[in-house]
Write a protein that holds these residues in place. Sequence first.
Motif, short mmCIF file in Angstrom:
data_model
loop_
_atom_site.label_atom_id
_atom_site.label_comp_id
_atom_site.label_asym_id
_atom_site.label_seq_id
_atom_site.Cartn_x
_atom_site.Cartn_y
_atom_site.Cartn_z
N GLN A 379 1.02 -1.25 0.07
CA GLN A 379 0.02 -0.01 -0.15
C GLN A 379 0.94 0.98 -0.06
N GLU A 380 1.71 1.28 0.83
CA GLU A 380 2.61 2.67 1.07
C GLU A 380 3.29 2.82 -0.33
N ASN A 383 1.07 4.14 -2.91
CA ASN A 383 0.64 5.63 -2.53
C ASN A 383 1.90 6.49 -3.05
N ASN A 384 3.01 6.12 -2.44
CA ASN A 384 4.16 6.97 -2.97
C ASN A 384 4.42 7.04 -4.51
N CYS A 387 1.86 9.33 -5.95
CA CYS A 387 2.40 10.89 -5.74
C CYS A 387 3.47 11.33 -6.67
N ASP A 407 -4.02 4.62 -2.92
CA ASP A 407 -5.16 5.33 -2.60
C ASP A 407 -5.17 6.62 -3.15
N ASN A 409 -6.89 9.37 -2.36
CA ASN A 409 -6.82 10.25 -1.07
C ASN A 409 -5.69 10.24 -0.30
N CYS A 410 -4.62 9.47 -0.86
CA CYS A 410 -3.34 9.19 0.11
C CYS A 410 -2.93 10.49 0.44
N SER A 411 -2.05 10.30 1.64
CA SER A 411 -1.27 11.68 2.18
C SER A 411 0.10 11.86 1.48
N SER A 412 0.37 12.90 1.01
CA SER A 412 1.64 13.17 0.36
C SER A 412 2.79 13.27 1.31
N SER A 419 -2.28 16.14 -1.08
CA SER A 419 -2.82 14.90 -1.72
C SER A 419 -2.26 14.66 -3.18
#
Length: 1081
Positions: A379-380, A383-384, A387, A407, A409-412, A419
């Motif tokens: 997952q991580e 997401n990275n 981004c 995701d 909506n993941c956090s950048s 986002s």
Amino acid sequence: MARKEEVGRANLKTFRSLSVEEEQTQHFLMREREESIDLPCLKFPDHPEELITHPVIKSGWLDKTPPKGGRRFQKRWVQLDSEYLRYFQNNKEVYSKRMVSVWCINTVQSVGDQRFELITQSRTFLFRAETNEQRADWVVCVQKVLDSRQQNGGRSVFSKRSVVSNEGFLDMMSPRIKVYTVIKDHRVYLFKNRQEYLSGVGITDIDLRKASLKESSRSFSIITPYRTFSFLVEGEAERRRWCVCLSQCVSCTVPTVRVCDRVWSVESNRVCADCSTEGTGWASINLCVLLCEQCADAHRCLGPSVSKVVSLNGQLWTEELLKVFLLLGNSKVNEFWAANVPDAEGLSVNSSSSKRLKFITYKYLHGTYRKQHHLTGQQEALNNALCAAVQSDDLMESLSLLFSGADVNCSSGIPQFPSPLALAKHSRQTEQVELLQHHLRSDVVVSEVTSARSQSGYLFKVASSNRPITEHKARADFSQRWCSLSTGVFSYYKTEQMTSRCGSIRTSGIICLSFNSPGSHGYEHTFQLYTDEGRVYLFGSDDISTIKEWTRAITMAVLPPALSSVCGLCDRLGRLHCAEGNSGVGWFCLSGYKLQVLLRDNVQNIDLRKLHTLSVCDGAGGVMLGWRGGCVHVCSDHRPHFPGWLSSLQRAAGSGTETLSQQQLTESGTPISIQRCIDHITRHGLMSVGIYRKSGANSRVSVLMDSFLRDARSVCVSEEFEVDDVANTLKRFLRAVRHGVFNGAENTHRWLSATDLTDRRAKISQYQTLLSSLPDVNRETLKVLLNHLYCVQNLCEVNQMTTRNLGIVFGPTLFQTDGSDPRTSTVVEEMIQNYCAIFNVSEVELQKQLDATSLILHKLSEQQASVKQPSHTICAVYLERKDEGADLLVQVGVSVTAAELVLEVLQMRGIEPPAGETWSCWEIQEKDDLERELHYQEKVLPVYFSLSPESHLLVRKSNYSVDIKQYLSDKVEVCKAGALQVCEVKGDKNRNFNSRHCELNNATFRLYRDMQGSQVEREWTVQELKLFHGYRRKLRPLTPWGLTLFSDQQQWYVCCENEDELIAWMATFLSLKHGGNLWME
Ligand SMILES: [Zn+2]
């Protein structure tokens, strides 16, 4: 004939009502200016149906009264969809005069001739249909929409919880009026004021996606194809604020139908992405594929949350969206979506519609043919990568990541651009922005695609059961099955070649997956699946990796994405009923002591050893967990998965004399038992002569020790214990705990040899090495303990306990030996002497701690007080009787007892009961006329949480306490036997009362089949039962002296001959249940 007349009459009536309006124009306009707003279109839409966001359920002409008691009716075009009821000046207008959120309509009802009213929180709207039949039709339609609100689960803009981009008052020009304006989800909503916004009554809404924005120095305009809305704004900052929000939503639409020509300029875009038919008039704008008519139909079947299908002739096409399709194109996108399509499964021009739907479901919803992204499952990393990708022009990579589980909506991790969307905007990647935006609107696809894992292979299976499998299953009980997990179904077959399956389980119906410890059954590794229908399936294999693969696949299929990081590495997972969760459901994953709980939208990680409360609510059968910062009440649903949860939670929450790591812990990670003893000694025993040397009273030590072993967190070391009792309990605990503080006899030798070292520095370093090899809890315990012993010896002039003395006492205790080896004492002595060096504690700090003993003691007592009340619940309690609105709201902590609640309520109302009068807390079941007096030591919260809507808590005088005390006063042995009229009620099947022989003794209630008492029918311990006074009214009992016994799922009604008998049975039951301790003395 009659029909014709009716129509004629209706027409006449319509005509009259219109002409009346005309006569009254002057007056009417005055009212209108005051009450409603006209937003006439300059141009009417050619295809009004394209403007509709929700399908219209009903529309038609109705008469409407103006508000504020006006009597004159006005003709309005009224339109109802699943979200709003709107009315318009006429059936061509685009912008309503009024819109009412169906979420805010409380009631719809018929009133008088042909009329009906909609009652909202703030206003009532009165409408008049032409006939009573039409009126009835409207009422039914509105009622249907109201009824389906819960199922749809959607929320209107009016709901306070929905996120809006901007809101506030604006001055609208033409008509000149102040409007409260709200921007949300590409729409602008207009209200007369904020109150209307909150109460769900609006003027109209404007779709920004078909609009453009024009700014000038003091105003801005939203220009739609039908009319222009202009607003004056005070000040530059205010104008910017609105325009920034609006500009994110509006888009200058591409004016002509050149869309097709441009999309088709990419060769592969001319043939359907799914079936290769020539001619693509449709596009799925989130999946980024161009489609033929037939495939587009199949896409629509999946719903807009999966595939958003639009026509190439539609109005939605922006320059950015066009570019996305030009940059990607069908052939590129299919390299991702259709990387592994088996020849037999592909579509052709002639494929049937059912085959199309199946293929498209597999291709997009399940992602069966997708090209796996190499980061899938991480997952991580996904997401990275997302981004990073959205800042580049690699749209294909973003698409692949989004549909591989990244995701959106993941956090950048970057505060200014938190986002992926913000990053893409910042990097001016407008096509990436477009792609992401379509994803934000269809995030369901992502979760469904990623959760669809498939798996197949042989497992061994036991016949399914409808109760927990507790007994050992031998190898012979298992049969080999070919199992397959795909598209949301777990199926099993006799062999791989068989096509008809033996059985199947929907993954959405799996409510629990649990692992057995190795060797529990004939096959070494086994796991169980529990379904919502209450069935239990046991699967096994000797190969651990097979089991791991399966459980990982099932976990992925079952768990919501928020918990997907678990990946089958836990002991038990599933969903449970709990009031605090999303629609009453919470998801739980238990691994070791770690419990992950998903309630609503956030995941909480709980170390069960650090729970503040774990109380099993008897009767209701639920369990309440309270931890720092939260609590959850899990309800039992009497299905087979629940007992396993309860015992797993209890086991993980720690107790007994297991190792230190398996104890209940404080926030800082030391066993609660040890911390409570040390706190008590610090407060009361530091100055006590011979502390830890003197022994306390054995009986009290045993009592305290037992209560720590049973449930340490519920123990509050009270003043009744002497400091020596507590000191001795601490020693006894340290001696009893498995493996001891030094973690087992095999490590003892290394610790003892450290004493041989002569060089102080080498010695300290050796102790540090040994400490670092200990489990965390042991290390933390030693640190806390040695700090404490350091404080004790610091006052040795008063308490006589020097380092040497403490060494002698604690050496054998900590090493759990008989004391024959003097080196055990030396280790403790040396660790006290070198406490600061070994534990890296600053001597200055330690000195401060010692100097400020009094201050610290003070603080400790404060902390203690705050720890005791980790969470509160406001409970509604009635005094003496239930009157509507007369409830008292009392803050109840998890440890509050019935007696404490009664005291609090009486104090709140300034009531002081006369001497000899006992006041109690009662659980009242109104519907069945049942009541139960809570035992004064009974915890209130579990009872409160178990109350049904027709039950409440009441504080009042105890009516039978005097009689019961008197009855018990001369009893040597508490027991009772005799005849009772008994009636068992199972579900709704009532039976008659029958005379039976009953017995209460040895803490057991026995019910015999007959009057002679020869054959026992049922038997319960009194602890399993709850006794209520009274019984269901409709049972028509023989006497008014009734009692009701509640066991887990059953109720038994018993009827006594007279009141004395009733008192005798009650007294005996309560006395046995509470060991004679019935009321506070
Ligand atoms: Zn097609």
